[in-house]
Design a protein around this motif. Structure first.
Motif, PDB file in Angstrom:
ATOM      1  N   ALA A 333      83.248  12.377  17.959  1.00 57.69           N
ATOM      2  CA  ALA A 333      83.007  11.057  18.316  1.00 57.69           C
ATOM      3  C   ALA A 333      83.191  10.520  16.718  1.00 57.69           C
ATOM      4  O   ALA A 333      82.414  10.815  15.841  1.00 57.69           O
ATOM      5  CB  ALA A 333      81.735  10.733  18.737  1.00 57.69           C
ATOM      6  N   ARG A 334      83.891   9.230  16.682  1.00 55.99           N
ATOM      7  CA  ARG A 334      83.867   8.388  15.464  1.00 55.99           C
ATOM      8  C   ARG A 334      83.273   6.999  15.841  1.00 55.99           C
ATOM      9  O   ARG A 334      83.690   6.550  16.828  1.00 55.99           O
ATOM     10  CB  ARG A 334      85.507   8.188  15.197  1.00 55.99           C
ATOM     11  N   TYR A 335      82.419   6.791  15.281  1.00 58.99           N
ATOM     12  CA  TYR A 335      81.591   5.473  15.070  1.00 58.99           C
ATOM     13  C   TYR A 335      82.187   4.603  14.270  1.00 58.99           C
ATOM     14  O   TYR A 335      82.725   4.941  13.215  1.00 58.99           O
ATOM     15  CB  TYR A 335      80.130   5.758  15.045  1.00 58.99           C
ATOM     16  N   PHE A 336      81.715   3.400  14.510  1.00 57.77           N
ATOM     17  CA  PHE A 336      81.860   2.319  13.525  1.00 57.77           C
ATOM     18  C   PHE A 336      81.137   2.769  12.166  1.00 57.77           C
ATOM     19  O   PHE A 336      79.659   2.703  12.433  1.00 57.77           O
ATOM     20  CB  PHE A 336      81.648   1.020  13.833  1.00 57.77           C
ATOM     21  N   SER A 337      81.774   2.778  10.809  1.00 60.36           N
ATOM     22  CA  SER A 337      80.843   3.620  10.011  1.00 60.36           C
ATOM     23  C   SER A 337      81.296   3.003   8.643  1.00 60.36           C
ATOM     24  O   SER A 337      82.202   2.375   8.563  1.00 60.36           O
ATOM     25  CB  SER A 337      80.741   4.847   9.979  1.00 60.36           C
ATOM     26  N   CYS A 338      80.683   3.452   7.585  1.00 60.59           N
ATOM     27  CA  CYS A 338      81.122   2.903   6.123  1.00 60.59           C
ATOM     28  C   CYS A 338      82.349   3.592   6.058  1.00 60.59           C
ATOM     29  O   CYS A 338      83.295   2.905   5.628  1.00 60.59           O
ATOM     30  CB  CYS A 338      80.305   3.669   5.095  1.00 60.59           C
ATOM     31  N   GLN A 339      82.674   4.837   6.542  1.00 59.02           N
ATOM     32  CA  GLN A 339      84.184   5.457   6.388  1.00 59.02           C
ATOM     33  C   GLN A 339      85.100   5.053   7.117  1.00 59.02           C
ATOM     34  O   GLN A 339      86.178   4.876   6.629  1.00 59.02           O
ATOM     35  CB  GLN A 339      83.743   7.016   6.593  1.00 59.02           C
ATOM     36  N   SER A 340      84.734   4.429   8.265  1.00 55.37           N
ATOM     37  CA  SER A 340      85.775   3.956   9.247  1.00 55.37           C
ATOM     38  C   SER A 340      86.489   2.745   8.687  1.00 55.37           C
ATOM     39  O   SER A 340      87.501   2.202   9.109  1.00 55.37           O
ATOM     40  CB  SER A 340      85.317   3.796  10.488  1.00 55.37           C
ATOM     41  N   CYS A 341      85.619   2.056   7.691  1.00 52.25           N
ATOM     42  CA  CYS A 341      86.307   0.927   7.191  1.00 52.25           C
ATOM     43  C   CYS A 341      86.576   0.869   5.381  1.00 52.25           C
ATOM     44  O   CYS A 341      87.809   0.554   5.175  1.00 52.25           O
ATOM     45  CB  CYS A 341      85.149  -0.387   6.922  1.00 52.25           C
ATOM     46  N   HIS A 342      85.765   1.586   4.821  1.00 49.23           N
ATOM     47  CA  HIS A 342      86.040   1.794   3.584  1.00 49.23           C
ATOM     48  C   HIS A 342      86.838   3.147   3.172  1.00 49.23           C
ATOM     49  O   HIS A 342      87.280   3.466   2.072  1.00 49.23           O
ATOM     50  CB  HIS A 342      84.594   1.816   2.565  1.00 49.23           C
ATOM     51  N   MET A 343      87.128   3.975   4.248  1.00 49.18           N
ATOM     52  CA  MET A 343      88.025   5.092   3.977  1.00 49.18           C
ATOM     53  C   MET A 343      88.927   4.983   5.191  1.00 49.18           C
ATOM     54  O   MET A 343      88.821   6.179   6.183  1.00 49.18           O
ATOM     55  CB  MET A 343      87.066   6.424   3.850  1.00 49.18           C
ATOM     56  N   ARG A 344      89.539   4.069   5.559  1.00 47.81           N
ATOM     57  CA  ARG A 344      90.200   4.225   7.014  1.00 47.81           C
ATOM     58  C   ARG A 344      91.118   5.217   6.816  1.00 47.81           C
ATOM     59  O   ARG A 344      91.873   5.465   6.110  1.00 47.81           O
ATOM     60  CB  ARG A 344      90.951   2.673   7.158  1.00 47.81           C
ATOM     61  N   PRO A 345      91.382   5.966   8.166  1.00 43.73           N
ATOM     62  CA  PRO A 345      92.329   6.840   8.425  1.00 43.73           C
ATOM     63  C   PRO A 345      93.786   6.435   8.263  1.00 43.73           C
ATOM     64  O   PRO A 345      94.172   5.038   8.761  1.00 43.73           O
ATOM     65  CB  PRO A 345      92.263   7.419   9.822  1.00 43.73           C
ATOM     66  N   VAL A 346      94.609   7.108   7.698  1.00 48.36           N
ATOM     67  CA  VAL A 346      95.986   6.642   7.488  1.00 48.36           C
ATOM     68  C   VAL A 346      96.736   8.032   7.967  1.00 48.36           C
ATOM     69  O   VAL A 346      96.084   9.231   8.096  1.00 48.36           O
ATOM     70  CB  VAL A 346      96.219   6.634   6.102  1.00 48.36           C
ATOM     71  N   GLU A 347      97.952   7.967   8.042  1.00 46.77           N
ATOM     72  CA  GLU A 347      98.816   9.046   8.290  1.00 46.77           C
ATOM     73  C   GLU A 347      99.600   9.696   7.319  1.00 46.77           C
ATOM     74  O   GLU A 347     100.150   8.841   6.349  1.00 46.77           O
ATOM     75  CB  GLU A 347      99.858   8.720   9.350  1.00 46.77           C
ATOM     76  N   GLY A 348      99.317  10.924   7.212  1.00 46.68           N
ATOM     77  CA  GLY A 348      99.899  11.626   5.829  1.00 46.68           C
ATOM     78  C   GLY A 348      99.383  12.854   5.606  1.00 46.68           C
ATOM     79  O   GLY A 348      98.460  13.411   6.346  1.00 46.68           O
ATOM     80  N   THR A 349      99.561  13.387   4.261  1.00 43.78           N
ATOM     81  CA  THR A 349      98.978  14.827   3.801  1.00 43.78           C
ATOM     82  C   THR A 349      98.056  14.411   2.469  1.00 43.78           C
ATOM     83  O   THR A 349      98.560  13.497   1.817  1.00 43.78           O
ATOM     84  CB  THR A 349     100.177  15.746   3.344  1.00 43.78           C
ATOM     85  N   GLY A 350      97.064  15.448   2.540  1.00 43.54           N
ATOM     86  CA  GLY A 350      96.222  15.235   1.608  1.00 43.54           C
ATOM     87  C   GLY A 350      96.607  16.173   0.353  1.00 43.54           C
ATOM     88  O   GLY A 350      95.813  15.747  -0.846  1.00 43.54           O
ATOM     89  N   ALA A 351      97.839  16.743   0.192  1.00 49.04           N
ATOM     90  CA  ALA A 351      98.041  17.336  -0.999  1.00 49.04           C
ATOM     91  C   ALA A 351      99.626  17.706  -0.957  1.00 49.04           C
ATOM     92  O   ALA A 351     100.289  17.263   0.144  1.00 49.04           O
ATOM     93  CB  ALA A 351      97.445  18.639  -1.316  1.00 49.04           C
ATOM     94  N   ASN A 352     100.009  17.943  -2.054  1.00 46.49           N
ATOM     95  CA  ASN A 352     101.753  17.939  -2.344  1.00 46.49           C
ATOM     96  C   ASN A 352     102.161  19.367  -2.119  1.00 46.49           C
ATOM     97  O   ASN A 352     103.499  19.655  -2.144  1.00 46.49           O
ATOM     98  CB  ASN A 352     101.969  17.612  -3.768  1.00 46.49           C
ATOM     99  N   LYS A 353     101.295  20.209  -1.465  1.00 47.18           N
ATOM    100  CA  LYS A 353     101.791  21.592  -1.352  1.00 47.18           C
ATOM    101  C   LYS A 353     102.713  21.739  -0.066  1.00 47.18           C
ATOM    102  O   LYS A 353     102.450  20.892   0.902  1.00 47.18           O
ATOM    103  CB  LYS A 353     100.755  22.654  -1.333  1.00 47.18           C
ATOM    104  N   GLN A 354     103.644  22.481  -0.153  1.00 45.75           N
ATOM    105  CA  GLN A 354     104.300  22.853   1.139  1.00 45.75           C
ATOM    106  C   GLN A 354     103.646  23.154   2.324  1.00 45.75           C
ATOM    107  O   GLN A 354     103.094  24.364   1.986  1.00 45.75           O
ATOM    108  CB  GLN A 354     105.660  23.658   0.743  1.00 45.75           C
ATOM    109  N   GLY A 355     103.904  22.693   3.517  1.00 49.69           N
ATOM    110  CA  GLY A 355     103.309  23.155   4.587  1.00 49.69           C
ATOM    111  C   GLY A 355     102.001  22.757   4.853  1.00 49.69           C
ATOM    112  O   GLY A 355     101.266  22.905   6.177  1.00 49.69           O
TER     113      GLY A 355
END
Length: 804
Positions: A333-355
């Motif tokens: 469950a995702r609630y309205f939180s500090c993270q939901s505004c100040h660390m909003r989810p984006v689409e992408g990868t968290g690092a540059n490594k293959q796979g």
């Protein structure tokens, strides 16, 4: 003679210091529980994290964890010129207080044992990354609820309400409630694994899943700030009236045990929200309805909170990227939180490594609030060799700071809406905390209202901002500078939202008895710089007297707070957490058991003959009044910190004086049709070029349609009235569009000068060292989209090219 309290070791011996030596042993009044210095193991440099976590997402570099973090206030907390200027005053006021500040502003420096001497002079250059990667990614919950991930906390430094010491106070919710605030962290040093929210991370280093990293308590660890000195020594422990009592070293008569054992101090026996109020961003959120509101339930919120483009709506739209209707991709469950505004989810990868997996709920390491000018003063001091720590910023750091500046401006525009019905105006808070929030330090939000008659003549301006009649010498040389601020701070038609902290007469008496000098200046006249009140003046006053001050280390009372509560803020919880509005009768006056309104409504006062008004909600990060205080209050006795007030003043004056930012706009009445229209004659581009040195240095505008990427593009619009005469005081809004990609940004100019010239500025950025990122080169078009006043509606265009 110093105006400060100084200590000999841990004893109760108090004296007035005649030599400026910062504390080398932290007084027990300043110490707090949690992991202590030299208990957490080695912190790895963020440069090592950059190897994988930056430089790979050329389309959206801000989505890279390291790039987002590098531009944030967290990453630059140890460079922050306001931090150093404020630290200087705190150390003057209470010797050893600097340890409290360094704890958050140079986390690695503190945990590596470099916070003594407490003026920051012992922090090495390698500790220049503020709240760095390892600080967050080895944090565990101070309540020790996770049976595996438990940080190092050695008695008596236990940061929760356990009964290891005294019985929990009435402010605790349970015997194991964690202490969240003031940088009291419990750091995990069992292994070298990094802690984060995913169970399936494909990392090339050790990792372990930590559910705490999605918890709002994680952010609360720093974003409730409570002064442990005031919390232990001051009358009623710096708490609001009616809040639960605080366990401290004060005996039955209210006399504190100066220098007593940490086990009897307030910071060791109460959660931080119970005492010494400084800021309550986390508690404001915890008292709201958001902790129990699922993002998936967004459409059930009141209509005004669903405002398109607002912070709440943007958090909802971002959460949908995970494809689970607003919850996390793993189904949590995702609630309205500090993270939901100040660390909003984006689409992408968290690092540059293959796979590495492409995620739809990758947390953007944004952390941005409303501070849109901090990067300006950091870059200014860096270029003038004035940064106390962390100088020599790289291109990657500078680019990240520019990104963060634009994010901050966007956050401000998402934070509120204003609307008018008849003569009533409503300001709605679209954030999860008070509007505005954070450490008050001169930051403020206000309504700027310009009233016009049927001939479009300005009748009155409420909340006007501009030169206040104070001219100061520019420390950088050259012409003196006219200081700008809100013209009428206390006018009947001036509406300013801010928190005002103060010292009470009873606390002043106690401080004199403890040995603090009565000559301590509490405040200054903003026009003349003269001292208005001293500590002795306040102590000699009547019981119940108070004086508003900026003395961070000594303030013990919240004198006024009209910042707008968040949605569903409960009176009872706000009282328990010391975050009630002051007076409490504002925003619906709910009383015990009630809920505050998440908006403010006030009645407009149109002048006679007014038919139309423009209404802007403005925000300023740091005011002249605070900058002036930090400069004047610095007594220059501490050699290491003696120039910080002057340096901050210089940076503030030469970077736009923390120019107010537009948050929202609306109108009252109907704009009259008039021949007195404003048009744009032409648009040109260019850049500023400096020549000469020192007092002979000059800055010239060079017109050019070709600008080198990395430079600042200066866009000049020339304004005229129906008779062809130049128009002063008008503001132009323009769109800059890349011809090939069609990506565009909107720019708002400064007010036009007497020659009708309005300037907009766009700072471009070069690629990083790996050749990625940066502003796209090529051709750009410029299109006028609006002009304040009676715009003739004729669109004017321009163009330029960015080249390598």
């Amino acid at each position: 003679m110093f105006n400060k309290l100084a200590f000999i070791s841990f004893s109760a011996c108090l004296l007035i210091s005649y030599c400026c030596v910062a504390a080398v042993v932290v007084p027990t009044e300043v110490q707090m529980p949690g992991t202590q210095p030299n208990e957490s193991g080695n912190f790895e440099s963020p440069d090592k994290c950059d190897n994988c976590h930056s430089g790979y997402n050329t389309a959206n570099p801000e989505n890279e964890p390291a790039t987002g973090w590098r531009g944030s206030a967290m990453a630059n907390a140890s460079r922050d010129p306001i931090f150093w200027a404020t630290l200087a005053i705190a150390e003057q006021d209470f010797d050893g207080a600097g340890d409290f500040c360094i704890r958050c502003h140079s986390a690695k420096g503190w945990y590596d044992g470099h916070s003594t001497p407490t003026d920051g002079s012992g922090i090495p250059e390698m500790d220049d990354n503020g709240v760095d990667c390892d600080t967050c990614h080895v944090m565990t919950n101070t309540d020790n609820s996770d049976p595996v991930l438990q940080g190092t906390m050695i008695a008596p430094f236990i940061a929760n309400c356990s009964d290891d010491l005294l019985a929990p106070s009435g402010t605790c919710q349970s015997a194991t409630e964690g202490y969240y605030g003031s940088g009291m962290l419990s750091l995990w040093s069992t292994s070298s694994a990094k802690l984060g929210p995913y169970a399936d991370a494909d990392a090339r280093h050790q990792f372990m899943q930590s559910t705490f990293h999605r918890d709002v308590d994680f952010c609360g660890s720093c974003h409730d700030v409570s002064n442990p000195v005031v919390g232990d020594l001051a009358p009623v422990n710096g708490a609001q009236a009616g809040a639960p009592s605080v366990i401290s070293s004060q005996d039955g008569t209210g006399t504190p045990n100066m220098g007593g054992s940490v086990t009897e101090k307030a910071a060791f026996n109460n959660p931080p929200y119970a005492y010494g109020v400084v800021e309550r961003t986390y508690s404001e959120y915890k008292a709201s309805a958001f902790p129990t509101t699922l993002i998936a339930d967004f459409l059930s919120l009141p209509d005004e909170l669903q405002h398109q483009g607002g912070a709440i709506e943007q958090s909802y739209q971002s959460a949908l990227l995970a494809g689970t209707g607003g919850n996390y991709a793993d189904g949590s469950a995702r609630y309205f939180s500090c993270q939901s505004c100040h660390m909003r989810p984006v689409e992408g990868t968290g690092a540059n490594k293959q796979g590495v997996a492409v995620r739809g709920d990758l947390p953007q390491h944004d952390f941005t609030g409303g501070n849109s000018w901090i990067a300006d003063i950091i870059k200014y001091q860096d270029s003038h060799a004035q940064l106390r720590l962390g100088g020599g910023l790289t291109t990657a750091q500078l680019t990240a700071l520019d990104f963060a500046t634009e994010r901050a401006k966007t956050h401000l525009q998402q934070a509120a809406t204003i609307s008018v019905s008849g003569n009533a105006i409503t300001v709605v808070n679209l954030t999860g905390h008070k509007l505005i929030s954070g450490y008050p330090e001169g930051r403020r939000m206000w309504l700027n209202i310009k009233w016009y008659d049927a001939s479009n003549h300005l009748l009155r301006e409420d909340g006007a901002y501009g030169p206040i009649g104070v001219t100061v010498a520019n420390p950088a040389g050259g012409a003196s500078v006219e200081v700008e601020s809100i013209l009428d701070l206390a006018g009947n038609n001036t509406c300013i939202y801010a928190a005002h902290y103060a010292m009470t007469q009873a606390w002043a008496e106690r401080l004199l008895a403890l040995g603090l000098s009565g000559n301590l200046a509490l405040n200054y006249n903003r026009l003349t710089g003269d001292v208005e009140t001293t500590l002795a003046n306040l102590a000699a006053g009547n019981a119940g007297d108070l004086v508003e001050t900026f003395h961070f280390a000594l303030n013990n009372y919240l004198a006024a707070d009209n910042r707008i509560p968040p949605y569903g803020m409960r009176y009872d919880e706000a009282l328990r957490r010391n975050t009630l509005p002051v007076p409490t009768s504002q925003f619906g006056n709910p009383g015990v058991g009630g809920v505050y309104q998440h908006y403010d409504q006030l009645t407009l006062n149109p002048p006679t003959d007014a038919v139309y008004a423009t209404i802007d909600l403005l925000y300023q990060g740091t005011s002249w009044e605070y900058i002036q205080f930090l400069q004047l209050a610095n007594n220059h006795e501490n050699v290491f910190l003696s120039t910080e007030g002057n340096n901050l003043l210089e940076a503030w004056l030469n970077t736009g004086m923390a120019k107010p930012q537009l948050m929202a706009s609306t109108t009252w009445g109907s704009q009259p049709v008039s021949n007195d229209t404003v048009g744009v004659t032409n648009i040109t581009t260019g850049y500023y070029q400096q020549s000469g040195k020192g007092k002979t240095q000059t800055t010239s505008y060079i017109a050019s349609s070709t600008i080198t990427v990395g430079d600042e593009v200066i866009i000049r619009s020339v304004l005229h009235d129906a008779n062809g005469e130049p128009v002063a005081g008008a503001i132009v809004t323009s769109n800059i569009t890349h011809i090939s990609s069609l990506e565009s940004i909107s720019l708002i100019s400064a007010a036009s000068d007497n020659d009708g010239i309005a300037e907009s500025r766009w700072k471009t950025s070069t690629p990083n060292r790996k050749g990625t990122g940066g502003t796209a080169t090529g051709s750009y078009s410029i299109t006028t989209t609006d002009v304040t006043g009676s715009w003739d509606g004729v669109t004017t265009n321009g163009s330029f090219s960015l080249v390598n």
